[in-house]
Design a protein around this motif. Structure first.
Motif, mmCIF file in Angstrom:
data_model
loop_
_atom_site.group_PDB
_atom_site.id
_atom_site.type_symbol
_atom_site.label_atom_id
_atom_site.label_comp_id
_atom_site.label_asym_id
_atom_site.label_seq_id
_atom_site.Cartn_x
_atom_site.Cartn_y
_atom_site.Cartn_z
ATOM 1 N N ARG A 31 0.819 -1.213 0.000
ATOM 2 C CA ARG A 31 0.000 0.000 0.000
ATOM 3 C C ARG A 31 0.854 1.265 0.000
ATOM 4 N NH1 ARG A 31 -5.206 -0.444 4.048
ATOM 5 N NH2 ARG A 31 -6.073 -2.308 3.085
ATOM 6 N N ARG A 32 0.322 2.259 -0.690
ATOM 7 C CA ARG A 32 0.946 3.590 -0.682
ATOM 8 C C ARG A 32 -0.140 4.638 -0.599
ATOM 9 N NH1 ARG A 32 6.210 3.916 -3.015
ATOM 10 N NH2 ARG A 32 7.220 1.985 -2.454
ATOM 11 N N ARG A 33 0.178 5.717 0.075
ATOM 12 C CA ARG A 33 -0.732 6.861 0.124
ATOM 13 C C ARG A 33 -0.634 7.633 -1.185
ATOM 14 N NH1 ARG A 33 -0.770 9.747 5.910
ATOM 15 N NH2 ARG A 33 -2.457 10.788 4.823
ATOM 16 N N PHE A 34 -1.705 8.358 -1.486
ATOM 17 C CA PHE A 34 -1.778 9.129 -2.716
ATOM 18 C C PHE A 34 -0.566 10.041 -2.870
ATOM 19 C CE2 PHE A 34 -2.942 12.754 -5.293
ATOM 20 C CZ PHE A 34 -3.590 12.175 -6.361
ATOM 21 N N ASN A 35 -0.261 10.813 -1.824
ATOM 22 C CA ASN A 35 0.848 11.764 -1.928
ATOM 23 C C ASN A 35 2.209 11.081 -2.029
ATOM 24 O OD1 ASN A 35 -0.565 14.177 -2.119
ATOM 25 N ND2 ASN A 35 -0.841 14.300 0.101
ATOM 26 N N GLU A 36 2.342 9.898 -1.464
ATOM 27 C CA GLU A 36 3.585 9.138 -1.644
ATOM 28 C C GLU A 36 3.772 8.796 -3.120
ATOM 29 O OE1 GLU A 36 4.731 5.992 1.564
ATOM 30 O OE2 GLU A 36 2.529 6.047 1.439
ATOM 31 N N LEU A 37 2.705 8.303 -3.737
ATOM 32 C CA LEU A 37 2.763 7.983 -5.161
ATOM 33 C C LEU A 37 3.077 9.226 -5.980
ATOM 34 C CD1 LEU A 37 -0.335 5.630 -5.429
ATOM 35 C CD2 LEU A 37 2.070 4.972 -5.749
ATOM 36 N N LYS A 38 2.401 10.318 -5.668
ATOM 37 C CA LYS A 38 2.579 11.569 -6.409
ATOM 38 C C LYS A 38 4.032 12.022 -6.356
ATOM 39 C CE LYS A 38 0.648 16.244 -6.618
ATOM 40 N NZ LYS A 38 1.870 16.983 -6.393
ATOM 41 N N ARG A 39 4.617 12.005 -5.170
ATOM 42 C CA ARG A 39 6.018 12.424 -5.007
ATOM 43 C C ARG A 39 6.975 11.471 -5.708
ATOM 44 N NH1 ARG A 39 4.415 13.611 0.062
ATOM 45 N NH2 ARG A 39 5.107 11.623 0.865
#
Length: 127
Positions: free
Chosen positions: A39-47
Motif C-alpha cells: 500500500r501507498r498513500r496518494f501523496n507518496e505515489l505523487k512524489r
C-alpha cells in the motif's frame, strides 16, 4: 496453448490491444511498479512518480475501474487514502517488473541507437 498470431485471429488482436491500451500506458505501468511492495498513500505515489495530481487521480481511477488497484479510504483528519494492487494487479506485477528491468538494462543501448539514427539523418540531410 500457444498464442496465435494476430493475422490468424483478429478478435485476439483486438483483445490484446484493448488490454495493453489500458495497462500499457506510461503512468499505469509506473503505478503498478510502485505498488508492487504494498500500500501507498496518494501523496507518496505523487512524489515518487513526479506526476501531476490530476494525472495520478485519473490513472488510479482507471486502474481501480479495471480491477487492478483497490482504494482504501480512512475517515481521519485529514482523510487518509491508500492504494494497493488487487490479486489481478498482483498478477501483472511480474511482467511489469520484467519490463522495468529491460528498460533499465537497455536504456544506454536505446540512447546510442537514437544518437546513431539522428546522426545518419543529419548526414543524409546535409548531402
Amino acid at each position: 496453448m500457444p498464442m496465435q498470431s494476430c493475422s490468424g485471429s483478429q478478435g485476439q488482436c483486438q483483445t490484446i490491444n484493448a488490454v495493453l491500451s489500458r495497462v500499457g500506458d506510461r503512468w499505469s505501468v509506473l503505478v503498478i511498479f510502485t505498488l508492487r511492495d504494498g500500500r501507498r498513500r496518494f501523496n507518496e505515489l505523487k512524489r515518487e512518480l513526479d506526476i501531476s495530481q490530476r494525472m495520478l487521480s485519473l490513472t488510479l481511477r482507471d486502474l481501480e475501474r479495471d480491477g487492478l488497484v483497490s482504494r482504501h479510504y480512512h475517515q481521519t483528519i485529514p482523510p487518509k487514502v491508500e492504494y494497493e494492487l488487487t490479486d489481478l494487479g498482483q498478477s501483472l506485477r511480474r511482467p511489469v517488473e520484467v519490463l522495468a528491468r529491460w528498460a533499465v538494462d537497455n536504456h544506454a543501448a536505446i540512447d546510442a541507437a537514437r544518437d546513431a539514427f539522428h546522426s545518419a539523418q543529419d548526414q543524409a540531410g546535409a548531402a
